[in-house]
Design a protein around this motif. Structure first.
Motif, mmCIF file in Angstrom:
data_model
loop_
_atom_site.group_PDB
_atom_site.id
_atom_site.type_symbol
_atom_site.label_atom_id
_atom_site.label_comp_id
_atom_site.label_asym_id
_atom_site.label_seq_id
_atom_site.Cartn_x
_atom_site.Cartn_y
_atom_site.Cartn_z
ATOM 1 N N ARG A 37 0.831 -1.213 0.000
ATOM 2 C CA ARG A 37 0.000 0.000 0.000
ATOM 3 C C ARG A 37 0.860 1.256 0.000
ATOM 4 O O ARG A 37 0.579 2.205 -0.731
ATOM 5 N N THR A 38 1.898 1.256 0.803
ATOM 6 C CA THR A 38 2.776 2.424 0.892
ATOM 7 C C THR A 38 3.505 2.666 -0.422
ATOM 8 O O THR A 38 3.564 3.794 -0.911
ATOM 9 N N GLN A 39 4.059 1.617 -1.015
ATOM 10 C CA GLN A 39 4.798 1.781 -2.259
ATOM 11 C C GLN A 39 3.910 2.296 -3.381
ATOM 12 O O GLN A 39 4.295 3.211 -4.097
ATOM 13 N N PHE A 40 2.742 1.707 -3.546
ATOM 14 C CA PHE A 40 1.866 2.145 -4.633
ATOM 15 C C PHE A 40 1.344 3.560 -4.374
ATOM 16 O O PHE A 40 1.206 4.346 -5.298
ATOM 17 N N ARG A 41 1.074 3.893 -3.125
ATOM 18 C CA ARG A 41 0.606 5.241 -2.788
ATOM 19 C C ARG A 41 1.695 6.274 -3.076
ATOM 20 O O ARG A 41 1.421 7.347 -3.602
ATOM 21 N N ASP A 42 2.936 5.946 -2.740
ATOM 22 C CA ASP A 42 4.039 6.875 -2.958
ATOM 23 C C ASP A 42 4.333 7.102 -4.438
ATOM 24 O O ASP A 42 4.838 8.160 -4.817
ATOM 25 N N LEU A 43 4.029 6.120 -5.265
ATOM 26 C CA LEU A 43 4.346 6.215 -6.689
ATOM 27 C C LEU A 43 3.175 6.670 -7.558
ATOM 28 O O LEU A 43 3.330 6.807 -8.767
ATOM 29 N N LYS A 44 2.034 6.922 -6.964
ATOM 30 C CA LYS A 44 0.843 7.245 -7.762
ATOM 31 C C LYS A 44 0.951 8.577 -8.505
ATOM 32 O O LYS A 44 0.279 8.769 -9.510
ATOM 33 N N ASP A 45 1.798 9.484 -8.046
ATOM 34 C CA ASP A 45 1.898 10.801 -8.674
ATOM 35 C C ASP A 45 3.029 10.914 -9.693
ATOM 36 O O ASP A 45 3.331 12.014 -10.141
ATOM 37 N N LEU A 46 3.644 9.783 -10.061
ATOM 38 C CA LEU A 46 4.707 9.829 -11.060
ATOM 39 C C LEU A 46 4.140 10.276 -12.407
ATOM 40 O O LEU A 46 3.064 9.837 -12.814
#
Length: 93
Positions: A37-46
């Motif tokens: 969850r953390t990884q996908f949330r952190d990368l969602k704004d790429l």
């Protein structure tokens, strides 16, 4: 070079969560769920297509590792943790 579609990313996320839930050990299961969850949330704004492709490829490699470890985890039994319900059902609060 075109990056992964939204559908592909969501499918990868769902597979990651599904495989994280495959762990028998409570601590491992919740660690991998939090991590995904953390990884996908952190990368969602790429926005950069190259960065998106790189992150997608890394997530696919991590999914492969997670699948293998999940299968290995299912080969062993663990005692229930204090925070886990004994019957496998969630308790009402």
């Amino acid at each position: 070079m075109t990056g992964p579609s939204r559908t592909q990313v969501l499918a990868l996320y769902k597979q990651t969560l599904r495989n994280a839930n495959g762990f028998n050990n409570y601590n491992f299961k919740h660690y991998f769920l939090r991590k995904a969850r953390t990884q996908f949330r952190d990368l969602k704004d790429l926005k950069d297509p190259a960065a998106i492709e790189k992150a997608f490829s890394a997530a696919q490699r991590e999914l492969g590792v997670l699948k293998r470890q999940s299968v290995i985890s299912q080969m062993y039994t663990f005692d229930k943790q204090v925070v886990e319900p004994l019957d496998g059902k969630k308790t009402q609060r």
